[in-house]
Design a protein around this motif. Structure first.
Motif, PDB file in Angstrom:
ATOM      1  N   ALA A   1       0.841  -1.198   0.000  1.00 42.79           N
ATOM      2  CA  ALA A   1       0.000   0.000   0.000  1.00 42.79           C
ATOM      3  C   ALA A   1       0.877   1.248   0.000  1.00 42.79           C
ATOM      4  N   TYR A   2       0.642   2.133  -0.966  1.00 39.82           N
ATOM      5  CA  TYR A   2       1.350   3.405  -0.961  1.00 39.82           C
ATOM      6  C   TYR A   2       0.454   4.550  -0.480  1.00 39.82           C
ATOM      7  N   ALA A   3      -0.832   4.263  -0.310  1.00 44.52           N
ATOM      8  CA  ALA A   3      -1.797   5.230   0.204  1.00 44.52           C
ATOM      9  C   ALA A   3      -3.045   4.447   0.579  1.00 44.52           C
ATOM     10  N   ASP A   4      -4.067   5.123   1.039  1.00 50.00           N
ATOM     11  CA  ASP A   4      -5.333   4.471   1.330  1.00 50.00           C
ATOM     12  C   ASP A   4      -6.090   4.203   0.029  1.00 50.00           C
ATOM     13  N   GLY A   5      -6.873   3.122   0.022  1.00 48.81           N
ATOM     14  CA  GLY A   5      -7.692   2.821  -1.135  1.00 48.81           C
ATOM     15  C   GLY A   5      -7.323   1.497  -1.769  1.00 48.81           C
ATOM     16  N   ALA A   6      -8.329   0.849  -2.368  1.00 47.85           N
ATOM     17  CA  ALA A   6      -8.130  -0.485  -2.938  1.00 47.85           C
ATOM     18  C   ALA A   6      -7.147  -0.482  -4.093  1.00 47.85           C
ATOM     19  N   ARG A   7      -7.058   0.600  -4.849  1.00 48.91           N
ATOM     20  CA  ARG A   7      -6.173   0.646  -6.011  1.00 48.91           C
ATOM     21  C   ARG A   7      -4.789   1.195  -5.676  1.00 48.91           C
ATOM     22  N   ALA A   8      -4.582   1.636  -4.465  1.00 50.47           N
ATOM     23  CA  ALA A   8      -3.298   2.258  -4.098  1.00 50.47           C
ATOM     24  C   ALA A   8      -2.301   1.196  -3.648  1.00 50.47           C
ATOM     25  N   LYS A   9      -1.950   0.300  -4.560  1.00 48.21           N
ATOM     26  CA  LYS A   9      -1.039  -0.798  -4.275  1.00 48.21           C
ATOM     27  C   LYS A   9       0.051  -0.828  -5.343  1.00 48.21           C
ATOM     28  N   LEU A  10       1.201  -1.364  -4.981  1.00 48.84           N
ATOM     29  CA  LEU A  10       2.298  -1.469  -5.941  1.00 48.84           C
ATOM     30  C   LEU A  10       3.093  -2.744  -5.718  1.00 48.84           C
ATOM     31  N   ASP A  11       3.795  -3.163  -6.770  1.00 44.31           N
ATOM     32  CA  ASP A  11       4.699  -4.308  -6.729  1.00 44.31           C
ATOM     33  C   ASP A  11       6.112  -3.827  -7.050  1.00 44.31           C
ATOM     34  N   VAL A  12       7.090  -4.561  -6.531  1.00 45.73           N
ATOM     35  CA  VAL A  12       8.497  -4.225  -6.749  1.00 45.73           C
ATOM     36  C   VAL A  12       9.222  -5.469  -7.241  1.00 45.73           C
TER      37      VAL A  12
ATOM     38  N   GLY B   1      -6.795  -1.864 -16.557  1.00 42.34           N
ATOM     39  CA  GLY B   1      -5.405  -2.224 -16.326  1.00 42.34           C
ATOM     40  C   GLY B   1      -5.159  -2.637 -14.892  1.00 42.34           C
ATOM     41  N   GLU B   2      -4.240  -3.577 -14.715  1.00 41.22           N
ATOM     42  CA  GLU B   2      -3.850  -4.082 -13.396  1.00 41.22           C
ATOM     43  C   GLU B   2      -2.339  -4.272 -13.383  1.00 41.22           C
ATOM     44  N   ARG B   3      -1.734  -3.982 -12.251  1.00 38.35           N
ATOM     45  CA  ARG B   3      -0.269  -4.086 -12.170  1.00 38.35           C
ATOM     46  C   ARG B   3       0.209  -5.504 -12.441  1.00 38.35           C
ATOM     47  N   GLY B   4      -0.555  -6.513 -12.013  1.00 39.24           N
ATOM     48  CA  GLY B   4      -0.134  -7.895 -12.196  1.00 39.24           C
ATOM     49  C   GLY B   4      -0.056  -8.312 -13.653  1.00 39.24           C
ATOM     50  N   GLU B   5      -0.769  -7.611 -14.543  1.00 43.59           N
ATOM     51  CA  GLU B   5      -0.727  -7.945 -15.962  1.00 43.59           C
ATOM     52  C   GLU B   5       0.615  -7.588 -16.591  1.00 43.59           C
ATOM     53  N   TYR B   6       1.421  -6.801 -15.883  1.00 42.13           N
ATOM     54  CA  TYR B   6       2.686  -6.334 -16.434  1.00 42.13           C
ATOM     55  C   TYR B   6       3.882  -6.844 -15.638  1.00 42.13           C
ATOM     56  N   GLU B   7       3.700  -8.000 -15.000  1.00 40.41           N
ATOM     57  CA  GLU B   7       4.825  -8.634 -14.317  1.00 40.41           C
ATOM     58  C   GLU B   7       5.967  -8.885 -15.295  1.00 40.41           C
ATOM     59  N   PHE B   8       5.650  -9.231 -16.541  1.00 42.34           N
ATOM     60  CA  PHE B   8       6.709  -9.506 -17.520  1.00 42.34           C
ATOM     61  C   PHE B   8       7.576  -8.277 -17.760  1.00 42.34           C
ATOM     62  N   VAL B   9       6.997  -7.065 -17.643  1.00 42.08           N
ATOM     63  CA  VAL B   9       7.787  -5.839 -17.784  1.00 42.08           C
ATOM     64  C   VAL B   9       8.679  -5.646 -16.565  1.00 42.08           C
ATOM     65  N   GLY B  10       8.114  -5.866 -15.375  1.00 46.04           N
ATOM     66  CA  GLY B  10       8.914  -5.721 -14.162  1.00 46.04           C
ATOM     67  C   GLY B  10      10.105  -6.649 -14.151  1.00 46.04           C
ATOM     68  N   ARG B  11       9.885  -7.888 -14.556  1.00 43.38           N
ATOM     69  CA  ARG B  11      10.988  -8.855 -14.557  1.00 43.38           C
ATOM     70  C   ARG B  11      11.971  -8.582 -15.697  1.00 43.38           C
ATOM     71  N   ALA B  12      11.486  -8.076 -16.820  1.00 42.54           N
ATOM     72  CA  ALA B  12      12.393  -7.745 -17.917  1.00 42.54           C
ATOM     73  C   ALA B  12      13.384  -6.667 -17.489  1.00 42.54           C
ATOM     74  N   LEU B  13      12.892  -5.607 -16.879  1.00 41.31           N
ATOM     75  CA  LEU B  13      13.777  -4.528 -16.440  1.00 41.31           C
ATOM     76  C   LEU B  13      14.663  -4.987 -15.283  1.00 41.31           C
ATOM     77  N   ALA B  14      14.120  -5.831 -14.400  1.00 36.91           N
ATOM     78  CA  ALA B  14      14.942  -6.360 -13.306  1.00 36.91           C
ATOM     79  C   ALA B  14      16.073  -7.213 -13.846  1.00 36.91           C
ATOM     80  N   SER B  15      15.825  -7.934 -14.940  1.00 38.94           N
ATOM     81  CA  SER B  15      16.873  -8.767 -15.521  1.00 38.94           C
ATOM     82  C   SER B  15      18.009  -7.939 -16.088  1.00 38.94           C
ATOM     83  N   ARG B  16      17.748  -6.661 -16.327  1.00 38.39           N
ATOM     84  CA  ARG B  16      18.772  -5.752 -16.813  1.00 38.39           C
ATOM     85  C   ARG B  16      19.389  -4.913 -15.696  1.00 38.39           C
ATOM     86  N   GLY B  17      19.085  -5.261 -14.449  1.00 35.99           N
ATOM     87  CA  GLY B  17      19.755  -4.627 -13.323  1.00 35.99           C
ATOM     88  C   GLY B  17      18.986  -3.519 -12.637  1.00 35.99           C
ATOM     89  N   PHE B  18      17.719  -3.311 -12.986  1.00 36.37           N
ATOM     90  CA  PHE B  18      16.924  -2.245 -12.387  1.00 36.37           C
ATOM     91  C   PHE B  18      16.004  -2.786 -11.298  1.00 36.37           C
TER      92      PHE B  18
END
Length: 332
Positions: free
Chosen positions: A49-60, A84-101
Motif C-alpha cells: 500500500a502506498y496510500a489508502d484505497g483499494a487501487r493504491a497498491k504497488l509491486d516491486v 489495467g492491473e499491475r499484475g498484468e505487467y509482471e513480464f515488464v517488471g521482470r524484464a527490467l529487473a533482468s537488466r539490473g533495475f
C-alpha cells in the motif's frame, strides 16, 4: 521441447478465453507465464500500500543477486485510463529487473471512479513511496527513471513535465530520463468518447496536454511507437518530439516499422522480444543518462528468447489483435 510446448499450451488457453476477457483470466496471461519471463529476478514487494484505497497498491521487482544500490524504473501501464492491473505487467517488471533495475509498478484509480487529474495524483503518491522506501528494496532513489505505455506513457511524461503533482506530495527525487511507448501527448480537442469522459471536465483542457507543458528543464525523453499504431497515430510522437527539440530537450525517437499499439510494450517481455529491440533500446537510453555510472550495467541474467516455430506466431498475433481491439482511438 518442453519450453515450447508449455508456451504453446498457455497461448492456446488464452486464445480460447479471448471472448471472455472480462473474467478473471486475463488476455495478458501468456506473457506472464513463468517460463515466458526473465529468470534471475525476484518479486520483492507484492501489493504494498502506498496510500489508502483499494487501487493504491504497488509491486516491486529486482535482480535476485543484489549488491550495490540499483537504478529504479517506475513503470506505468496503460489502458485508456479505464482499465489495467499491475499484475498484468509482471513480464515488464521482470524484464527490467533482468537488466539490473529495481522496478516499481503501481496501480492507480481509473475512470469512472475518477477523472483527470486524479490518476496523476496517484502516481505522485506512489513516487513519494518510492522516495521514502525504495532503498529498503535495493534501489537508489537518486537514479530514478520513469517509463510507461499508452495512457501510462502520458502519465509518465506528465509527472516529468508538470512538477505540481510531485510537489504536492513532497517528491524531490530527480527524474533522470523518461521512456514513453505508444503515448498520446497532443490529443486536444477531445474527439473520442473515452477521452472526453476522462478529460472533458478539465477546466483548462489545453493544460492537460504534454505538448503544451514543455520547458527547457524537462528531462531527456525516449519516445517509441509503432508506425502503424491505429490508437495513437505516429504523428503524435513526431509532433511531441519536434516541440521537445525546439526547447533544447534531449529526445530520442524510435519508430518500429509495421507494428501497432500494443506491440512495443509486449516486446519488452521475453516471449515476444525477438520481434523488436525495445528493451535494449530503452536500457541503452537510460544508461546514457546515468543508470549505471560504472558504465557496465549489471545483468542478473541474459535470457535467450523462447524457441518459436512458425505455427506459434499466429496465436500471439491473434492475442495482440484482440488487445488492440479493446482500445478506442485517442486522436486523429
Amino acid at each position: 521441447m518442453p519450453l515450447l510446448r508449455s508456451l504453446l499450451a498457455a497461448l492456446t488457453l488464452a486464445v480460447l478465453l479471448l471472448p471472455h476477457a472480462a473474467q478473471a483470466v486475463s488476455v495478458m496471461d501468456p506473457f506472464n507465464v513463468p517460463l515466458a519471463m526473465d529468470g534471475g529476478t525476484a518479486k520483492v514487494g507484492d501489493g504494498i500500500a502506498y496510500a489508502d484505497g483499494a487501487r493504491a497498491k504497488l509491486d516491486v521487482y529486482a535482480p535476485e543477486q543484489r549488491g550495490e544500490p540499483a537504478p529504479v524504473v517506475f513503470f506505468i501501464y496503460g489502458g485508456g485510463w479505464s482499465r489495467g492491473e499491475r499484475g498484468e505487467y509482471e513480464f515488464v517488471g521482470r524484464a527490467l529487473a533482468s537488466r539490473g533495475f529495481v522496478t516499481v509498478i503501481a496501480d492507480y484509480r481509473l475512470y469512472p471512479e475518477v477523472r483527470y487529474p486524479d490518476f496523476l495524483e496517484d502516481g505522485a503518491r506512489a513516487l513519494r513511496w518510492v522516495q521514502d522506501n525504495i532503498a529498503n528494496y535495493g534501489g537508489d532513489p537518486n537514479r530514478l527513471f520513469l517509463a510507461g505505455h499508452s495512457a501510462g506513457a502520458y502519465n509518465a511524461v506528465m509527472q516529468a513535465l508538470d512538477p505540481s503533482f510531485r510537489a504536492e506530495y513532497g517528491v524531490t527525487m530527480p527524474i533522470l530520463a523518461v521512456a514513453a511507448l505508444s503515448g498520446p501527448y497532443d490529443f486536444y480537442p477531445f474527439e473520442y468518447g473515452e477521452v472526453r469522459d476522462v478529460f472533458g471536465e478539465a477546466p483548462n483542457p489545453q493544460g492537460t496536454q504534454p505538448i503544451n507543458l514543455i520547458t527547457a528543464e524537462a528531462p531527456a525523453m525516449y519516445l517509441a511507437t509503432g508506425t502503424t499504431d491505429p490508437i495513437v497515430r505516429v504523428q503524435n510522437t513526431e509532433r511531441f518530439a519536434e516541440r521537445l527539440r525546439a526547447q533544447g530537450v534531449w529526445v530520442t525517437t524510435q519508430y518500429y516499422d509495421g507494428f501497432g499499439h500494443m506491440e512495443p510494450v509486449l516486446a519488452m517481455g521475453a516471449l515476444w522480444r525477438w520481434r523488436m529491440p525495445v528493451l535494449d533500446d530503452m536500457v541503452g537510453f537510460f544508461q546514457r543518462f546515468g543508470a549505471f555510472p560504472s558504465g557496465v550495467p549489471y545483468l542478473a541474467v541474459a535470457p535467450e528468447a523462447p524457441e518459436m516455430l512458425p505455427e506459434a506466431i499466429a496465436p500471439i498475433d491473434q492475442i495482440v489483435s484482440e488487445l488492440n481491439a479493446m482500445f478506442q482511438p485517442i486522436e486523429e
